[in-house]
Design an enzyme around this catalytic site. Structure first.
Site, short mmCIF file in Angstrom:
data_model
loop_
_atom_site.label_atom_id
_atom_site.label_comp_id
_atom_site.label_asym_id
_atom_site.label_seq_id
_atom_site.Cartn_x
_atom_site.Cartn_y
_atom_site.Cartn_z
N CYS B 174 2.88 -4.57 1.00
CA CYS B 174 1.49 -4.17 0.77
C CYS B 174 0.83 -3.95 2.14
O CYS B 174 0.03 -3.03 2.32
CB CYS B 174 0.71 -5.24 0.02
SG CYS B 174 1.41 -5.66 -1.58
N HIS B 178 -1.99 -1.68 3.82
CA HIS B 178 -3.22 -2.48 3.79
C HIS B 178 -3.10 -3.66 4.75
O HIS B 178 -3.25 -4.82 4.36
CB HIS B 178 -3.47 -3.00 2.36
CG HIS B 178 -3.62 -1.91 1.35
ND1 HIS B 178 -4.80 -1.26 1.12
CD2 HIS B 178 -2.72 -1.34 0.50
CE1 HIS B 178 -4.64 -0.35 0.17
NE2 HIS B 178 -3.39 -0.37 -0.22
N ARG B 222 -3.56 -0.74 -11.47
CA ARG B 222 -3.75 -0.55 -10.03
C ARG B 222 -2.55 -1.09 -9.25
O ARG B 222 -2.05 -0.47 -8.32
CB ARG B 222 -5.07 -1.24 -9.61
CG ARG B 222 -5.46 -1.18 -8.17
CD ARG B 222 -5.61 0.18 -7.59
NE ARG B 222 -4.32 0.72 -7.16
CZ ARG B 222 -4.14 1.91 -6.62
NH1 ARG B 222 -5.15 2.73 -6.43
NH2 ARG B 222 -2.93 2.32 -6.26
N CYS B 226 0.52 0.98 -7.19
CA CYS B 226 0.89 0.74 -5.78
C CYS B 226 2.40 0.64 -5.66
O CYS B 226 3.00 1.22 -4.76
CB CYS B 226 0.24 -0.54 -5.26
SG CYS B 226 -1.36 -0.26 -4.48
#
Lengths: 103, 265, 208
Positions: B174, B178, B222, B226
């Site tokens: 992730c 991010h 969501r 991803c």
């Protein structure tokens, strides 16, 4: 079952802010489905607003408006408790209406 | 009297051209306009109807579903999720719990209830409508997911480790996207979601209506989406992995008053 | 009324004392990695072209997870040497067609479970890098590659480096966040050559 509608009408001084949300696919006639066939035109063509039973807006709109349209307008000289009624008619002859009191 | 329609959005989107600070402020303007014309309330209304509609072999509604604050209590329930549920001895987020209620209260099979979890603009899913309705009942409540039970703590820890875990065909974690402040993918800003200042506004506004999809999207979607872009296989809906990710993000955002369902680009 | 006040004050109290733990990207133990791998294996399903083998960690992923993406020099060096050996260079020229390269750089498609494996994927280069000055919609996760050839030279060494970097970025930086496009089978030899041309053809918009 038609998609829902929702009105919010709030008074600020003698101006009422009215917002209506209308659930509708608003198909432009330009889109194609998964099989490549065009999806037929399907859009709201008339919107009518009544204030305490008296028609104050008659609007004609077109397929250029997006899905689930929102309209907002202001009413001058409105009082708390005034009844706002909004209805629409689409090109397939379907209609829907809802009402709310100005708060 | 002044009448304005949402067709004005088109012009706002077209002016979103230059890659600069000016573009960013245009983007904020666009987001504001989008929020003003958001159809989120329609999803909440349909969701309320579905919540109260008797369905399944037991012909029961979901009104007696216990989302953690007692059977049928909706006010503030979403803000307290994910949390540990004693009756199933595991941590569940909103969607996982609603699926559980569909199976137990309504007697529906897992297969039937999970047949179409993620919808589209033409036909949003039951789970999307329900999420809009239930999340909307937590507006103004501070996000406070469960953190006292050992399983809640384990879910947070798993989510935290997963956030940084390099995996999949493209070796992403992730944090690959991010992970650093001020970065963009194309023109989209990438929030650093392990930091509260970035997680708070985001978690406080999901689930959300997404203008780019013209429909309502949930937190399970969501996270699923991803992973799709990370080129991994698909995480199972309601699985421990997705709940742990959701727990990690929500704990990071804790304290933020919920103000969703939101409206996203 | 009193009840209402009480509710407000507890909510305020909750908000005041709720502050999230500080999170750092920390190193992992072998046992923690084994735990996560087991969870991934249990909670993911193959879908379309995204098979479960994609979750089997290789040496690069494992060492990067063990060392929080910052392995000691000796570990990084041996990983990079092994990754360098995976690069298969074409036997002929490394320069393809920059016009095709531009399309590949623009496309963020490919290798996802909802896509047909037969459709050619892209490199998604603009997701992270600036390349042509004409394309203003570019990401900033990676360094700007604007004027790549103009500033670094167009020679065979640079062509070989660009080809290798796209084929397997981990050969040059063990825990790079850039995917290994050739090594993972995401881009073909011809596609990588087209990208090399996009970076290193003097006529490419990248070098204008």
């Amino acid at each position: 079952m038609a998609d829902p509608m929702k009105i919010r009408a709030t008074l600020k001084g003698d101006l009422a802010d009215v917002r209506v949300l209308m659930g509708h696919p608003m198909e432009t006639g330009q889109r194609k489905d998964g099989a490549g066939k065009p999806i037929p035109l399907h859009f709201i063509q008339e919107v009518t607003v009544k204030l305490n039973g008296k028609t104050v807006i008659e609007g004609q709109i077109s397929q250029a408006i997006s899905r689930n349209p929102v309209f907002s307008f202001r009413v001058k000289g409105a009082k708390s408790g005034d009844k706002v009624e909004i209805s629409w008619l689409d090109n397939k002859g379907d209609t829907n209406r809802t009402e709310a009191a100005i708060a | 009297m002044l009448v304005s329609g949402r067709s004005v959005l088109l012009t706002a989107a077209l002016t979103l051209a230059a890659g600069s600070a000016a573009a960013q402020s245009q983007f904020e303007k666009y987001q504001k306009m989008v929020a003003e014309g958001s159809p989120v309330e329609l999803f909440e209304l349909v969701g309320e109807g579905l919540w109260k509609k008797p369905q399944g072999p037991k012909n029961a509604s979901l009104e007696q579903c216990d989302l953690g604050l007692g059977a049928g209590v909706l006010q503030g329930a979403y803000a307290r999720l994910p949390r540990y549920f004693r009756d199933v001895d595991r941590v569940m987020d909103l969607e996982t719990r609603m699926l559980h209620c569909m199976m137990t209260l309504q007697g529906r099979s897992l297969e039937e209830a999970t047949k179409r979890l993620f919808g589209n603009a033409d036909k949003p899913s039951e789970m999307e409508y329900l999420s809009a309705y239930v999340a909307g009942q937590s507006r103004g409540h501070a996000m406070a997911p469960g953190q006292s039970h050992p399983r809640e703590q384990a879910a947070y820890e798993l989510g935290r480790k997963l956030y940084f875990y390099r995996t999949g065909l493209w070796d992403f974690s992730c944090a690959s996207c991010h992970g650093e402040e001020g970065k963009r993918i194309r023109m989209s800003e990438l929030p650093v979601l392990y930091k509260p200042e970035a997680a708070r506004p985001l978690i406080a506004t999901w689930p959300a209506y997404r203008v780019s999809n013209s429909t309502f999207k949930t937190m399970q979607w969501r996270i699923n989406n991803c992973f799709r872009q990370m080129r991994t296989p698909e995480p199972v809906f309601g699985s421990e992995v997705v709940n742990a990710m959701n727990m990690f993000l929500t704990v990071t955002a804790q304290g933020e008053p919920y103000r969703g369902p939101g409206t996203k680009r | 009324m009193k009840r209402h006040l009480l509710a407000v004050s507890t909510a305020a109290l909750l908000a005041a004392c709720a502050s999230a733990p500080v999170v750092e990207h920390s190193k992992m133990t072998g046992a923690e990695i084994a735990q996560i791998d087991a969870v991934l294996k249990r909670d993911f399903r193959a879908k379309g072209q995204a098979k479960m083998t994609r979750l089997e960690p290789d040496a690069v992923q494992r060492e990067c997870n063990l060392h929080a993406d910052n392995p000691p020099d000796s570990v990084a060096r041996s990983l990079q040497e092994a990754q360098l050996k995976t690069i298969k260079y074409p036997s002929d020229s490394l320069l393809g067609d920059w016009k095709n390269g531009r399309k590949i750089a623009e496309s963020g498609r490919g290798m996802q479970w909802n896509e047909k494996p037969a459709n050619p994927g892209g490199g998604g280069c603009y997701n992270c890098h600036q390349l042509s000055p004409q394309q203003t919609s570019h990401g900033t996760l990676g360094p700007s590659l604007k004027g790549f050839g103009k500033t670094r030279g167009y020679g065979p060494d640079m062509q070989r480096y660009a080809y290798g970097k796209i084929y397997n970025a981990k050969a040059y930086s063990a825990c790079s966040h850039m995917p290994r496009f050739g090594h993972s089978g995401s881009l073909s030899e011809q596609q990588i050559k087209d990208l090399v041309a996009y970076l290193l053809d003097p006529k490419s918009p990248v070098n204008q």
